[in-house]
Design a protein around this motif. Structure first.
Motif, PDB file in Angstrom:
ATOM      1  N   ASP A   1      56.831  49.309  24.328  1.00  0.00           N
ATOM      2  CA  ASP A   1      55.967  48.353  23.635  1.00  0.00           C
ATOM      3  C   ASP A   1      54.637  48.156  24.354  1.00  0.00           C
ATOM      4  OD1 ASP A   1      57.971  47.884  21.705  1.00  0.00           O
ATOM      5  OD2 ASP A   1      58.946  46.429  23.021  1.00  0.00           O
ATOM      6  N   GLY A   2      54.029  49.261  24.764  1.00  0.00           N
ATOM      7  CA  GLY A   2      52.714  49.191  25.363  1.00  0.00           C
ATOM      8  C   GLY A   2      52.676  48.780  26.816  1.00  0.00           C
ATOM      9  N   GLU A   3      53.822  48.707  27.458  1.00  0.00           N
ATOM     10  CA  GLU A   3      53.864  48.295  28.861  1.00  0.00           C
ATOM     11  C   GLU A   3      54.510  49.383  29.715  1.00  0.00           C
ATOM     12  OE1 GLU A   3      55.715  44.757  31.740  1.00  0.00           O
ATOM     13  OE2 GLU A   3      56.102  44.771  29.580  1.00  0.00           O
ATOM     14  N   ALA A   4      53.904  49.664  30.869  1.00  0.00           N
ATOM     15  CA  ALA A   4      54.484  50.611  31.817  1.00  0.00           C
ATOM     16  C   ALA A   4      55.622  49.931  32.552  1.00  0.00           C
ATOM     17  CB  ALA A   4      53.419  51.080  32.802  1.00  0.00           C
ATOM     18  N   VAL A   5      56.845  50.471  32.433  1.00  0.00           N
ATOM     19  CA  VAL A   5      58.028  49.817  32.996  1.00  0.00           C
ATOM     20  C   VAL A   5      58.699  50.632  34.098  1.00  0.00           C
ATOM     21  CG1 VAL A   5      58.463  48.519  30.870  1.00  0.00           C
ATOM     22  CG2 VAL A   5      59.547  50.760  31.199  1.00  0.00           C
ATOM     23  N   ALA A   6      58.263  51.874  34.304  1.00  0.00           N
ATOM     24  CA  ALA A   6      58.861  52.700  35.356  1.00  0.00           C
ATOM     25  C   ALA A   6      57.918  53.856  35.656  1.00  0.00           C
ATOM     26  CB  ALA A   6      60.240  53.218  34.943  1.00  0.00           C
ATOM     27  N   LEU A   7      58.141  54.491  36.818  1.00  0.00           N
ATOM     28  CA  LEU A   7      57.323  55.615  37.245  1.00  0.00           C
ATOM     29  C   LEU A   7      58.241  56.774  37.625  1.00  0.00           C
ATOM     30  CD1 LEU A   7      54.505  56.708  37.814  1.00  0.00           C
ATOM     31  CD2 LEU A   7      54.590  55.615  40.062  1.00  0.00           C
ATOM     32  N   LEU A   8      58.079  57.899  36.928  1.00  0.00           N
ATOM     33  CA  LEU A   8      58.965  59.055  37.068  1.00  0.00           C
ATOM     34  C   LEU A   8      58.305  60.190  37.857  1.00  0.00           C
ATOM     35  CD1 LEU A   8      60.049  59.386  33.321  1.00  0.00           C
ATOM     36  CD2 LEU A   8      61.221  58.073  35.098  1.00  0.00           C
ATOM     37  N   ASP A   9      59.086  61.238  38.090  1.00  0.00           N
ATOM     38  CA  ASP A   9      58.610  62.528  38.575  1.00  0.00           C
ATOM     39  C   ASP A   9      57.844  62.415  39.888  1.00  0.00           C
ATOM     40  OD1 ASP A   9      58.188  65.185  38.775  1.00  0.00           O
ATOM     41  OD2 ASP A   9      56.996  65.400  36.954  1.00  0.00           O
ATOM     42  N   TRP A  10      58.596  62.265  40.963  1.00  0.00           N
ATOM     43  CA  TRP A  10      58.035  62.049  42.286  1.00  0.00           C
ATOM     44  C   TRP A  10      57.907  63.350  43.079  1.00  0.00           C
ATOM     45  CZ3 TRP A  10      56.581  57.358  44.653  1.00  0.00           C
ATOM     46  CH2 TRP A  10      56.670  56.234  43.811  1.00  0.00           C
ATOM     47  N   GLU A  11      57.787  64.482  42.420  1.00  0.00           N
ATOM     48  CA  GLU A  11      57.737  65.772  43.098  1.00  0.00           C
ATOM     49  C   GLU A  11      56.597  65.863  44.116  1.00  0.00           C
ATOM     50  OE1 GLU A  11      59.877  68.416  42.784  1.00  0.00           O
ATOM     51  OE2 GLU A  11      61.107  67.133  41.519  1.00  0.00           O
ATOM     52  N   TYR A  12      55.460  65.246  43.795  1.00  0.00           N
ATOM     53  CA  TYR A  12      54.288  65.345  44.664  1.00  0.00           C
ATOM     54  C   TYR A  12      54.221  64.234  45.712  1.00  0.00           C
ATOM     55  CZ  TYR A  12      52.007  68.665  41.390  1.00  0.00           C
ATOM     56  OH  TYR A  12      51.670  69.741  40.595  1.00  0.00           O
ATOM     57  N   ALA A  13      55.243  63.441  45.831  1.00  0.00           N
ATOM     58  CA  ALA A  13      55.205  62.304  46.755  1.00  0.00           C
ATOM     59  C   ALA A  13      54.902  62.768  48.170  1.00  0.00           C
ATOM     60  CB  ALA A  13      56.543  61.569  46.727  1.00  0.00           C
ATOM     61  N   SER A  14      54.094  61.957  48.871  1.00  0.00           N
ATOM     62  CA  SER A  14      53.734  62.300  50.245  1.00  0.00           C
ATOM     63  C   SER A  14      53.019  61.122  50.881  1.00  0.00           C
ATOM     64  CB  SER A  14      52.818  63.525  50.265  1.00  0.00           C
ATOM     65  OG  SER A  14      52.430  63.848  51.589  1.00  0.00           O
TER      66      SER A  14
END
Length: 250
Positions: free
Chosen positions: A129-142
């Motif tokens: 519903d127009g809100e960011a509720v999670a953050l996926l795909d951490w492959e590039y994390a550093s």
């Protein structure tokens, strides 16, 4: 319960409540980071389930992501929700201590106290519903400066793209108000202002070129295929566009 950890055509596969992806040399480190975040109360990241026979499993988070993300971030409320979520995640990474010898997809920045996501574009957020509720795909994390992530995010949320690309590829009805959107993300993240941010975007765009080149040279997919397909030329074009149109965001 999952029926098994097998990838369909070698790509991302959903089986029941699990998302299966190829495991990389750095996957174990990323899973440790995700466990840390969830242990300190950040449930807006995937729950790592495990790694088996070259396949990693994460718990599925319901919502829209990927191509379905664009419609959620067209107004500034969506932009702000993403900025606030990125800041919450960054703050929670400060207590993470990677084990000695931990592998990362991207070389860590010495002295960095934050672990960046590395790819916080709209497609890697989960939206409801127009809100960011999670953050996926951490492959590039550093471990890196937090502004690296902020610059990457505003590059895609503003976006630093032509009006034609913004409308045809990103779902805008007309030319986006890039400056307003950049300010909205930055304010929600907690920056004191946007001075110097466009320069950081250019630096980050160039860093993306270097990152993909390095991964491709080490034979990692899909980055090697991207390079063969000429994707670096597209990325260089984005750097040129930003330099030539910075007046739209300053």
């Amino acid at each position: 319960m999952a029926r098994g950890w097998e990838l369909v055509d070698g790509g991302v596969t959903r089986v029941d409540d699990l998302v299966l992806k190829p495991a990389r040399p750095w996957t174990a480190t990323v899973h440790l980071l995700l466990r840390h975040l969830r242990d300190v109360g950040v449930e807006q990241v995937p729950e790592p389930v495990g790694i088996r026979d070259g396949v990693q499993a994460l718990r599925w988070i319901p919502g829209d992501c990927g191509p379905e993300a664009w419609r959620h971030q067209r107004d500034e409320a969506g932009v702000r929700s993403a900025g606030a979520l990125l800041r919450r995640v960054h703050d929670a990474t400060e207590g993470f201590e990677a084990p000695e010898g931990a592998e990362w997809a991207v070389r860590p920045t010495p002295g960095a106290t934050v672990v960046t996501h590395g790819d916080p574009g709209p497609w890697n957020f989960v939206w409801r519903d127009g809100e960011a509720v999670a953050l996926l795909d951490w492959e590039y994390a550093s471990p890196a400066p937090a502004l690296d992530d902020v610059a990457y995010a505003v590059d895609t949320f503003a976006p630093f793209r032509s009006d034609e690309e913004a409308q045809e590829g990103y779902g805008f009805d007309g030319p986006p108000d890039r400056l307003a959107r950049l300010r909205s993300f930055s304010e929600a993240y907690g920056l004191g202002g946007t001075a110097g941010l466009v320069d950081r975007v250019v630096e980050r765009q160039n860093a993306t070129i270097t990152r993909i080149t390095d991964l491709a040279e080490h034979g990692h997919e899909p980055w090697a295929s991207w390079v063969r397909a000429g994707y670096l030329d597209e990325l260089r074009g984005r750097v040129r566009w930003t330099r030539e149109h910075r007046h739209l965001v300053e």
